[in-house]
Motif scaffolding. Structure first.
Motif, PDB file in Angstrom:
ATOM      1  N   LYS A 178       0.840  -1.193   0.000  1.00 35.17           N
ATOM      2  CA  LYS A 178       0.000   0.000   0.000  1.00 35.17           C
ATOM      3  C   LYS A 178       0.872   1.238   0.000  1.00 35.17           C
ATOM      4  O   LYS A 178       2.005   1.243   0.509  1.00 35.17           O
ATOM      5  N   LEU A 179       0.340   2.288  -0.559  1.00 37.32           N
ATOM      6  CA  LEU A 179       0.998   3.588  -0.638  1.00 37.32           C
ATOM      7  C   LEU A 179       0.060   4.592   0.012  1.00 37.32           C
ATOM      8  O   LEU A 179      -1.108   4.688  -0.372  1.00 37.32           O
ATOM      9  N   THR A 180       0.552   5.316   1.006  1.00 36.50           N
ATOM     10  CA  THR A 180      -0.300   6.206   1.788  1.00 36.50           C
ATOM     11  C   THR A 180      -0.156   7.651   1.294  1.00 36.50           C
ATOM     12  O   THR A 180       0.948   8.115   1.006  1.00 36.50           O
ATOM     13  N   SER A 181      -1.292   8.327   1.213  1.00 36.79           N
ATOM     14  CA  SER A 181      -1.360   9.682   0.674  1.00 36.79           C
ATOM     15  C   SER A 181      -2.245  10.540   1.571  1.00 36.79           C
ATOM     16  O   SER A 181      -3.248  10.066   2.100  1.00 36.79           O
ATOM     17  N   HIS A 182      -1.869  11.823   1.716  1.00 33.44           N
ATOM     18  CA  HIS A 182      -2.722  12.758   2.460  1.00 33.44           C
ATOM     19  C   HIS A 182      -4.086  12.917   1.795  1.00 33.44           C
ATOM     20  O   HIS A 182      -5.071  13.240   2.467  1.00 33.44           O
ATOM     21  N   TRP A 183      -4.139  12.722   0.472  1.00 36.81           N
ATOM     22  CA  TRP A 183      -5.390  12.883  -0.266  1.00 36.81           C
ATOM     23  C   TRP A 183      -6.249  11.632  -0.211  1.00 36.81           C
ATOM     24  O   TRP A 183      -7.460  11.714  -0.063  1.00 36.81           O
ATOM     25  N   TYR A 184      -5.605  10.473  -0.350  1.00 36.98           N
ATOM     26  CA  TYR A 184      -6.353   9.245  -0.615  1.00 36.98           C
ATOM     27  C   TYR A 184      -6.254   8.188   0.470  1.00 36.98           C
ATOM     28  O   TYR A 184      -6.810   7.096   0.316  1.00 36.98           O
ATOM     29  N   GLY A 185      -5.537   8.469   1.537  1.00 35.57           N
ATOM     30  CA  GLY A 185      -5.357   7.437   2.543  1.00 35.57           C
ATOM     31  C   GLY A 185      -4.467   6.329   2.032  1.00 35.57           C
ATOM     32  O   GLY A 185      -3.493   6.561   1.307  1.00 35.57           O
ATOM     33  N   ASP A 186      -4.777   5.082   2.394  1.00 29.79           N
ATOM     34  CA  ASP A 186      -3.979   3.920   2.001  1.00 29.79           C
ATOM     35  C   ASP A 186      -4.491   3.364   0.679  1.00 29.79           C
ATOM     36  O   ASP A 186      -5.609   2.848   0.592  1.00 29.79           O
ATOM     37  N   GLY A 189     -14.154  13.681   1.375  1.00 30.03           N
ATOM     38  CA  GLY A 189     -12.773  13.239   1.428  1.00 30.03           C
ATOM     39  C   GLY A 189     -11.908  14.139   2.285  1.00 30.03           C
ATOM     40  O   GLY A 189     -12.334  15.194   2.758  1.00 30.03           O
ATOM     41  N   PRO A 190     -10.634  13.757   2.487  1.00 25.25           N
ATOM     42  CA  PRO A 190      -9.712  14.589   3.249  1.00 25.25           C
ATOM     43  C   PRO A 190      -9.427  15.929   2.578  1.00 25.25           C
ATOM     44  O   PRO A 190      -9.159  16.919   3.245  1.00 25.25           O
ATOM     45  N   LYS A 191      -9.463  15.938   1.231  1.00 27.88           N
ATOM     46  CA  LYS A 191      -9.164  17.151   0.472  1.00 27.88           C
ATOM     47  C   LYS A 191     -10.292  17.434  -0.512  1.00 27.88           C
ATOM     48  O   LYS A 191     -10.897  16.518  -1.066  1.00 27.88           O
ATOM     49  N   THR A 192     -10.552  18.705  -0.741  1.00 27.07           N
ATOM     50  CA  THR A 192     -11.461  19.089  -1.812  1.00 27.07           C
ATOM     51  C   THR A 192     -10.729  18.953  -3.146  1.00 27.07           C
ATOM     52  O   THR A 192      -9.530  18.677  -3.192  1.00 27.07           O
ATOM     53  N   CYS A 193     -11.429  19.174  -4.222  1.00 27.32           N
ATOM     54  CA  CYS A 193     -10.807  19.027  -5.539  1.00 27.32           C
ATOM     55  C   CYS A 193      -9.625  19.980  -5.725  1.00 27.32           C
ATOM     56  O   CYS A 193      -8.672  19.668  -6.436  1.00 27.32           O
ATOM     57  N   ALA A 194      -9.668  21.139  -5.111  1.00 27.90           N
ATOM     58  CA  ALA A 194      -8.583  22.109  -5.232  1.00 27.90           C
ATOM     59  C   ALA A 194      -7.545  21.967  -4.118  1.00 27.90           C
ATOM     60  O   ALA A 194      -6.618  22.774  -4.032  1.00 27.90           O
ATOM     61  N   GLY A 195      -7.696  20.953  -3.264  1.00 26.54           N
ATOM     62  CA  GLY A 195      -6.685  20.690  -2.250  1.00 26.54           C
ATOM     63  C   GLY A 195      -6.903  21.357  -0.910  1.00 26.54           C
ATOM     64  O   GLY A 195      -5.998  21.375  -0.075  1.00 26.54           O
ATOM     65  N   TYR A 196      -8.089  21.875  -0.666  1.00 27.16           N
ATOM     66  CA  TYR A 196      -8.408  22.476   0.623  1.00 27.16           C
ATOM     67  C   TYR A 196      -8.978  21.402   1.561  1.00 27.16           C
ATOM     68  O   TYR A 196      -9.218  20.261   1.151  1.00 27.16           O
ATOM     69  N   ALA A 197      -9.196  21.779   2.798  1.00 25.36           N
ATOM     70  CA  ALA A 197      -9.667  20.816   3.787  1.00 25.36           C
ATOM     71  C   ALA A 197     -11.067  20.326   3.452  1.00 25.36           C
ATOM     72  O   ALA A 197     -11.986  21.121   3.281  1.00 25.36           O
ATOM     73  N   GLY A 198     -11.219  19.000   3.356  1.00 22.20           N
ATOM     74  CA  GLY A 198     -12.529  18.398   3.217  1.00 22.20           C
ATOM     75  C   GLY A 198     -13.119  18.086   4.570  1.00 22.20           C
ATOM     76  O   GLY A 198     -12.538  18.391   5.617  1.00 22.20           O
ATOM     77  N   SER A 199     -14.272  17.439   4.560  1.00 21.97           N
ATOM     78  CA  SER A 199     -14.992  17.164   5.816  1.00 21.97           C
ATOM     79  C   SER A 199     -14.693  15.785   6.393  1.00 21.97           C
ATOM     80  O   SER A 199     -15.297  15.400   7.394  1.00 21.97           O
ATOM     81  N   TYR A 200     -13.770  15.040   5.795  1.00 17.94           N
ATOM     82  CA  TYR A 200     -13.436  13.695   6.252  1.00 17.94           C
ATOM     83  C   TYR A 200     -13.109  13.690   7.745  1.00 17.94           C
ATOM     84  O   TYR A 200     -12.246  14.434   8.212  1.00 17.94           O
ATOM     85  N   GLY A 201     -13.842  12.884   8.509  1.00 16.70           N
ATOM     86  CA  GLY A 201     -13.618  12.807   9.944  1.00 16.70           C
ATOM     87  C   GLY A 201     -14.265  13.920  10.744  1.00 16.70           C
ATOM     88  O   GLY A 201     -14.157  13.938  11.977  1.00 16.70           O
TER      89      GLY A 201
END
Length: 504
Positions: A54-62, A233-245
């Motif tokens: 697995k490859l972990t990403s701030h955008w996509y998780g694992d 998701g963790p990030k919006t499409c433009a890379g801002y904070a999403g509502s994940y969690g």
């Protein structure tokens, strides 16, 4: 982008220097990574000769490594970030002494990264948080949108170059231009307003929006309503904070600010929620959270029409749902969406609308007749009418297209039927739409590159009436036995066929 749960760490994290071992297994931490996709760690294991990882990403998780195999001293794999439109390409991991070098591409981002061998504690510190989804349930839908929503959105013209001052000026322009009185009441701030979360997890706007509550008050004082944008998701499409969690927390924050409309865009949530069950659950989760605030908030589902969203959009509390990917300010893209990607007609009706995306009218990429087709198509589809232009500086022609009361009335007809093609003949199409008063809207469309005569009998398209009203020309004539109109290249004619005795 998509979802993966469970980030249990794997055993055996060290490799022999200079090459992968015969049975490669291990864990590495990246020394740096582009903001997108924000890679943090790579973990490989070998179970009975079968490689996985697995490859972990701030955008996509694992993200699981797909088609993982050795190629000489290198490891090669593909990544699926949950977006079915993105072709997976090879990613190569090459050993270089005590480090590895990873090269490849995810979506639009090329990368060439190095990572060092890491022990369990360092890898553990990079665990990506996961959260359970709710058990499937039906969210009581509030009847907040008996006709398709009308308003304005920042994205098509401004993207993330948006601010409190611009939004206030837009609100004022909606009033001064007459657009508010024509029905355009939502002022929607799309992606790019988000700042950081505080120690308690509360999301704050960025410095371009010093006081969101004050901005909502300003908008409300002008007889308008405020909309915002987020993502599961963790990030919006433009890379801002999403509502994940932070689903419940963000819903309450939006309500406290006085928000009246939420566009919820799947974005990086694609990596987590990429089947019918999980997509339903994540939109259900926000629908429940919005209802729990007690505030009336129109809920716009933006997940690009996947999994037959119109068949369940109301069940998660939604009021409109995207039927397609993003629109662009070109005739070809607009026409493809409007004619071919307009959703399932029987999903549309009061309080639930197929959404073929925002209007591009006035942004300059199409001609007047093409924009007339755009407005005519959206009206025939009973689509939400959400402006995407700079309403502070419109030409008279743009304003005339956007404020034609009779055309808007076709879109806002209380029956809520979605128009459909009654006849297709090469590059021409004839659409019909039943209206609440017994009249029928008829759209004549020329998708070809030259002016074309479109003619036919009313009986052939199952329409009857005594009076024909040309809504763009504002003229009446007797219905006779049929219709004949010269329609310019990429143009449209919109008619209302009125039965005898009906008032127009």
């Amino acid at each position: 982008m998509r979802k993966l749960l469970a980030t249990t760490l794997l055993s055996g994290f060290l490799l022999a220097p200079g090459a992968f071992a015969e049975t490669p297994k291990g864990g590495w931490v990246f020394d740096s990574s582009p903001d997108f996709p924000g890679f943090t760690r790579l973990v490989i294991e070998d179970k009975a000769g079968k490689l996985s990882g697995k490859l972990t990403s701030h955008w996509y998780g694992d993200l699981p490594l797909t088609d993982l195999h050795k190629d000489g001293d290198n490891l090669v794999f593909k990544l699926y970030n949950g977006n079915p439109r993105v072709t997976m390409t090879d990613i190569v991991v090459k050993p270089e002494g005590q480090t590895v070098r990873m090269t490849g591409k995810v979506w639009y981002q090329d990368f060439d990264l190095t990572a060092h061998k890491a022990k369990r504690a360092e890898l553990k510190a990079l665990d990506f948080p996961t959260y359970p989804l709710p058990a499937k349930a039906v969210v009581p839908q509030k009847p907040l949108s008996p006709t398709p929503p009308m308003g304005w959105s920042s994205w098509n013209k401004f993207a993330t170059d948006i601010s409190d001052q611009t939004v206030r000026e837009i609100a004022d322009a909606l009033v001064a231009s007459g657009l508010r009185d024509a029905g355009y009441v939502y002022v929607n701030i799309d992606d790019g307003w988000q700042g950081e979360r505080d120690a308690k997890g509360v999301l704050h706007p960025n410095t371009n929006f010093p006081d969101m509550k004050a901005l909502a008050d300003y908008v409300h004082a002008r007889g308008l309503k405020l909309g915002l944008y987020s993502s599961p998701g963790p990030k919006t499409c433009a890379g801002y904070a999403g509502s994940y969690g932070h689903i419940k927390q963000d819903a309450q924050t939006f309500a406290d600010w006085g928000v009246d409309y939420l566009k919820y865009d799947l974005c990086s949530g694609e990596a987590f929620y990429n089947n019918a069950e999980t997509v339903y659950a994540t939109y259900q989760e926000m629908g429940e959270a919005l209802n729990a605030t007690g505030r009336d908030i129109v809920y716009s589902l933006c997940q690009y029409g996947r999994f037959d969203v119109g068949s369940w959009g109301r069940d998660v509390g939604g009021h409109l749902w995207r039927t397609t990917g993003d629109i662009e300010d070109t005739y070809d893209v607009m026409a493809k969406i409007g004619f071919d990607k307009n959703g399932v007609a029987n999903h549309t009706g009061p309080n639930g609308w197929n959404d073929p995306d925002m209007l591009e009218i006035g942004n300059g990429g199409m001609g007047f007749d093409e924009y007339k087709t755009h407005m005519t198509l959206w009206a025939m589809m009973s689509a939400p009418l959400v402006l995407g232009n700079d309403v502070r500086s419109m030409t008279p022609e743009t304003l005339s297209l956007l404020t034609n009361k009779e055309v808007i009335a076709i879109d806002q007809d209380r029956l809520g039927a979605q128009g459909l093609p009654a006849r297709k003949d090469g590059q021409t199409e004839v659409w019909t739409k039943k209206l609440a008063d017994g009249s029928t809207a008829v759209g004549l469309f020329n998708r070809g590159d030259t002016t074309t005569l479109i003619s036919g009998s009313w009986a052939d398209i199952k329409v009857s009436g005594t009076t024909v009203r040309d809504l763009w020309a504002a003229s009446d004539h007797h219905a006779d036995d049929g219709y004949t109109y010269s329609v310019p290249k990429h143009g449209a004619v919109l008619l209302r066929v009125i039965p005898e005795g009906n008032a127009r």
